[in-house]
Scaffold this motif. Structure first.
Motif, PDB file in Angstrom:
ATOM      1  N   HIS A 130       0.848  -1.200   0.000  1.00 27.02           N
ATOM      2  CA  HIS A 130       0.000   0.000   0.000  1.00 27.02           C
ATOM      3  C   HIS A 130       0.881   1.246   0.000  1.00 27.02           C
ATOM      4  O   HIS A 130       1.230   1.789   1.051  1.00 27.02           O
ATOM      5  N   THR A 131       1.206   1.679  -1.192  1.00 29.81           N
ATOM      6  CA  THR A 131       2.113   2.819  -1.335  1.00 29.81           C
ATOM      7  C   THR A 131       1.386   4.094  -1.769  1.00 29.81           C
ATOM      8  O   THR A 131       2.027   5.126  -1.939  1.00 29.81           O
ATOM      9  N   ASN A 132       0.061   4.025  -1.926  1.00 27.35           N
ATOM     10  CA  ASN A 132      -0.677   5.209  -2.392  1.00 27.35           C
ATOM     11  C   ASN A 132      -1.859   5.546  -1.487  1.00 27.35           C
ATOM     12  O   ASN A 132      -2.829   6.166  -1.917  1.00 27.35           O
ATOM     13  N   ASN A 133      -1.788   5.108  -0.227  1.00 22.12           N
ATOM     14  CA  ASN A 133      -2.844   5.407   0.724  1.00 22.12           C
ATOM     15  C   ASN A 133      -2.246   5.473   2.135  1.00 22.12           C
ATOM     16  O   ASN A 133      -1.040   5.303   2.299  1.00 22.12           O
ATOM     17  N   LEU A 134      -3.090   5.711   3.131  1.00 26.61           N
ATOM     18  CA  LEU A 134      -2.601   6.000   4.486  1.00 26.61           C
ATOM     19  C   LEU A 134      -2.475   4.768   5.383  1.00 26.61           C
ATOM     20  O   LEU A 134      -2.172   4.910   6.570  1.00 26.61           O
ATOM     21  N   LEU A 135      -2.673   3.577   4.841  1.00 26.83           N
ATOM     22  CA  LEU A 135      -2.543   2.384   5.670  1.00 26.83           C
ATOM     23  C   LEU A 135      -1.153   2.261   6.299  1.00 26.83           C
ATOM     24  O   LEU A 135      -1.048   1.964   7.503  1.00 26.83           O
ATOM     25  N   PRO A 136      -0.047   2.497   5.563  1.00 23.36           N
ATOM     26  CA  PRO A 136       1.271   2.428   6.216  1.00 23.36           C
ATOM     27  C   PRO A 136       1.431   3.421   7.363  1.00 23.36           C
ATOM     28  O   PRO A 136       2.081   3.112   8.371  1.00 23.36           O
ATOM     29  N   VAL A 137       0.854   4.611   7.249  1.00 31.00           N
ATOM     30  CA  VAL A 137       0.944   5.602   8.328  1.00 31.00           C
ATOM     31  C   VAL A 137       0.286   5.056   9.590  1.00 31.00           C
ATOM     32  O   VAL A 137       0.836   5.153  10.695  1.00 31.00           O
ATOM     33  N   PHE A 138      -0.885   4.467   9.419  1.00 29.20           N
ATOM     34  CA  PHE A 138      -1.584   3.875  10.557  1.00 29.20           C
ATOM     35  C   PHE A 138      -0.777   2.723  11.158  1.00 29.20           C
ATOM     36  O   PHE A 138      -0.593   2.645  12.377  1.00 29.20           O
ATOM     37  N   ILE A 139      -0.265   1.837  10.322  1.00 25.53           N
ATOM     38  CA  ILE A 139       0.474   0.660  10.796  1.00 25.53           C
ATOM     39  C   ILE A 139       1.745   1.073  11.533  1.00 25.53           C
ATOM     40  O   ILE A 139       2.056   0.549  12.604  1.00 25.53           O
ATOM     41  N   ILE A 140       2.495   1.992  10.960  1.00 26.90           N
ATOM     42  CA  ILE A 140       3.792   2.384  11.531  1.00 26.90           C
ATOM     43  C   ILE A 140       3.617   3.031  12.901  1.00 26.90           C
ATOM     44  O   ILE A 140       4.459   2.873  13.789  1.00 26.90           O
ATOM     45  N   ASN A 141       2.510   3.731  13.104  1.00 25.17           N
ATOM     46  CA  ASN A 141       2.293   4.432  14.369  1.00 25.17           C
ATOM     47  C   ASN A 141       1.512   3.626  15.397  1.00 25.17           C
ATOM     48  O   ASN A 141       1.369   4.064  16.540  1.00 25.17           O
ATOM     49  N   LYS A 142       1.026   2.457  15.014  1.00 25.16           N
ATOM     50  CA  LYS A 142       0.219   1.648  15.933  1.00 25.16           C
ATOM     51  C   LYS A 142       1.102   0.711  16.743  1.00 25.16           C
ATOM     52  O   LYS A 142       1.969   0.038  16.193  1.00 25.16           O
ATOM     53  N   THR A 143       0.875   0.663  18.050  1.00 22.25           N
ATOM     54  CA  THR A 143       1.615  -0.257  18.910  1.00 22.25           C
ATOM     55  C   THR A 143       0.934  -1.620  18.930  1.00 22.25           C
ATOM     56  O   THR A 143      -0.267  -1.741  18.663  1.00 22.25           O
ATOM     57  N   VAL A 144       1.725  -2.637  19.252  1.00 18.73           N
ATOM     58  CA  VAL A 144       1.211  -3.996  19.443  1.00 18.73           C
ATOM     59  C   VAL A 144       1.670  -4.438  20.831  1.00 18.73           C
ATOM     60  O   VAL A 144       2.874  -4.517  21.087  1.00 18.73           O
ATOM     61  N   ALA A 145       0.718  -4.692  21.727  1.00 20.81           N
ATOM     62  CA  ALA A 145       1.031  -5.028  23.113  1.00 20.81           C
ATOM     63  C   ALA A 145       1.965  -3.981  23.735  1.00 20.81           C
ATOM     64  O   ALA A 145       2.953  -4.299  24.395  1.00 20.81           O
ATOM     65  N   ASN A 146       1.644  -2.707  23.451  1.00 18.02           N
ATOM     66  CA  ASN A 146       2.399  -1.552  23.987  1.00 18.02           C
ATOM     67  C   ASN A 146       3.833  -1.477  23.470  1.00 18.02           C
ATOM     68  O   ASN A 146       4.679  -0.813  24.074  1.00 18.02           O
ATOM     69  N   ARG A 147       4.117  -2.121  22.364  1.00 19.19           N
ATOM     70  CA  ARG A 147       5.441  -2.048  21.739  1.00 19.19           C
ATOM     71  C   ARG A 147       5.306  -1.523  20.318  1.00 19.19           C
ATOM     72  O   ARG A 147       4.365  -1.869  19.604  1.00 19.19           O
ATOM     73  N   MET A 148       6.257  -0.678  19.912  1.00 15.21           N
ATOM     74  CA  MET A 148       6.304  -0.234  18.526  1.00 15.21           C
ATOM     75  C   MET A 148       6.870  -1.359  17.663  1.00 15.21           C
ATOM     76  O   MET A 148       7.781  -2.076  18.077  1.00 15.21           O
ATOM     77  N   LEU A 149       6.317  -1.513  16.466  1.00 12.45           N
ATOM     78  CA  LEU A 149       6.800  -2.555  15.572  1.00 12.45           C
ATOM     79  C   LEU A 149       8.167  -2.223  14.992  1.00 12.45           C
ATOM     80  O   LEU A 149       8.936  -3.125  14.650  1.00 12.45           O
ATOM     81  N   PHE A 150       8.458  -0.934  14.860  1.00  9.79           N
ATOM     82  CA  PHE A 150       9.700  -0.511  14.222  1.00  9.79           C
ATOM     83  C   PHE A 150      10.500   0.364  15.183  1.00  9.79           C
ATOM     84  O   PHE A 150       9.955   1.204  15.888  1.00  9.79           O
ATOM     85  N   ALA A 178      15.752   2.384   7.304  1.00 12.64           N
ATOM     86  CA  ALA A 178      15.866   2.274   5.843  1.00 12.64           C
ATOM     87  C   ALA A 178      14.554   1.779   5.248  1.00 12.64           C
ATOM     88  O   ALA A 178      14.103   2.284   4.206  1.00 12.64           O
ATOM     89  N   PHE A 179      13.933   0.787   5.909  1.00 15.69           N
ATOM     90  CA  PHE A 179      12.636   0.285   5.440  1.00 15.69           C
ATOM     91  C   PHE A 179      11.578   1.379   5.512  1.00 15.69           C
ATOM     92  O   PHE A 179      10.817   1.602   4.563  1.00 15.69           O
ATOM     93  N   LEU A 180      11.524   2.075   6.634  1.00 15.29           N
ATOM     94  CA  LEU A 180      10.525   3.127   6.812  1.00 15.29           C
ATOM     95  C   LEU A 180      10.742   4.280   5.837  1.00 15.29           C
ATOM     96  O   LEU A 180       9.775   4.869   5.337  1.00 15.29           O
ATOM     97  N   LYS A 181      11.990   4.599   5.564  1.00 20.51           N
ATOM     98  CA  LYS A 181      12.292   5.682   4.610  1.00 20.51           C
ATOM     99  C   LYS A 181      11.778   5.326   3.222  1.00 20.51           C
ATOM    100  O   LYS A 181      11.208   6.174   2.517  1.00 20.51           O
ATOM    101  N   ALA A 182      11.964   4.073   2.811  1.00 16.21           N
ATOM    102  CA  ALA A 182      11.457   3.637   1.503  1.00 16.21           C
ATOM    103  C   ALA A 182       9.937   3.739   1.458  1.00 16.21           C
ATOM    104  O   ALA A 182       9.358   4.172   0.446  1.00 16.21           O
ATOM    105  N   CYS A 183       9.268   3.354   2.551  1.00 18.56           N
ATOM    106  CA  CYS A 183       7.807   3.465   2.625  1.00 18.56           C
ATOM    107  C   CYS A 183       7.368   4.921   2.526  1.00 18.56           C
ATOM    108  O   CYS A 183       6.467   5.263   1.747  1.00 18.56           O
TER     109      CYS A 183
END
Length: 258
Positions: free
Chosen positions: A184-204, A213-218
C-alpha cells in the motif's frame, strides 16, 4: 430589462449542479447491540493526533444504523463506550464505506459489506483484527509465565519458552505489517500501521538503521504518490530526523566521543 437577477440565478444553479456532482461521502455502520448509545468519532490529525470530531448517534428510523460524513484520505477512529480498542477506518475516493460490527467488540466483529469497500479498508480491518489476536496470544503467554513460575522446577526454562513465544508472535505481526506497507504505497494504511503499537510495543525501532531504511522507503513512496498529504510528509520528516540523529551518534562514537 434588468439581467442581474437572471445572472445570479444562473450562477446559483451552476453552483448547485457543481455541489450535486460531488456528493459528500458517508460511512455507514450497522452496529449490533448498540442500544441507542453514541459513538465518539475522532480524526487522526498529522499535527495534533486524535482530534474529537463529533458524537455519532443511531438513526431515528433504525436504532443500529450509524452514519457520518467522511473525506477521502483521512484516518478516522471510532470509539465505543466500554471498549479499549477504537475501530480505525481509511476512506478512499469514490468508496461507499459500509460495514457491520457489534458495540461490544467493534474491531473483532467488523466486517465490510461487499462490493462497497475498497481493498484498503479490507486490509485495514483485517490488520486490526490480527493485532487484536496477537495481543491476546501475547497476554496468554505472559499469564502462563505468571501463573506457573512458582510451581515449575525450572523457572528459567519456562521463562525462555514464554519469551520465545512472545517474540515469535511479535515477529509474525511485524512481517504482516511490513508486507502491507510494501503493498500500500498510495494510501494511508502504512501511516496507521507504523504508528500503531502492538502489546504496547512499537513494531519498528527508530534507533535501528535497518528499520529506518525500510521506513524511509515506505515514506518516500507515500510522498511520491500523495505529495500534498500531510500525513505522508510528516512521516517522512520524522524518519529523516531519526536517521540524521542515528548518523550523528555513529559519527560521535567513531570519533571516540570527542
Amino acid at each position: 430589462m434588468n439581467k442581474l437577477p437572471f445572472l445570479l440565478s444562473g450562477l446559483a444553479a451552476l453552483w448547485l449542479v457543481a455541489c450535486q456532482s460531488e456528493p459528500h461521502k458517508k460511512a455507514e455502520l450497522n452496529v449490533a447491540g448498540s442500544q441507542g448509545r453514541a459513538l465518539a468519532l475522532f480524526e487522526i490529525s498529522e499535527e495534533r493526533g486524535a482530534v474529537f470530531v463529533d458524537s455519532v448517534y443511531p438513526s431515528k428510523r433504525q436504532a443500529d444504523l450509524y452514519s457520518f460524513p467522511c473525506e477521502a484520505l483521512h484516518i478516522y477512529a471510532l470509539f465505543f463506550q466500554g471498549t479499549n480498542e477504537p475501530l480505525v477506518l481509511l476512506p478512499m475516493p469514490n468508496e461507499d464505506l459500509q460495514l457491520n460490527t457489534s458495540y461490544g467488540s467493534p474491531v473483532a466483529e467488523a466486517k465490510l459489506r461487499e462490493p462497497s469497500a475498497s481493498p484498503v479498508n479490507h486490509a485495514c480491518i483485517a490488520y486490526q483484527q490480527s493485532v487484536l489476536q496477537t495481543e491476546a496470544q501475547i497476554e496468554a503467554a505472559e499469564q502462563d509465565w505468571i501463573s506457573k513460575r512458582y510451581t515449575v522446577t525450572n523457572t528459567d526454562s519456562l521463562h525462555d519458552a514464554c519469551a520465545r513465544r512472545i517474540d515469535s508472535l511479535f515477529s509474525a505481526i511485524r512481517q504482516e505489517a511490513m508486507q502491507l506497507c510494501r503493498q500500500h504505497t498510495n494510501n494511508l494504511l502504512p501511516v496507521f500501521i507504523i504508528n500503531k503499537t502492538v502489546a504496547n510495543r512499537m513494531l519498528f525501532d527508530m534507533e535501528n538503521g535497518s528499520d529506518l531504511a525500510f521506513l524511509k522507503a515506505c515514506a518516500d513512496s507515500l510522498v511520491q504518490a500523495m505529495p500534498e498529504n500531510g500525513h505522508a510528509a510528516r512521516l517522512l520528516f520524522h524518519i529523516e530526523r531519526a536517521a540524521h540523529h542515528l548518523e550523528q551518534e555513529r559519527i560521535f562514537a567513531n570519533n571516540g566521543g570527542k
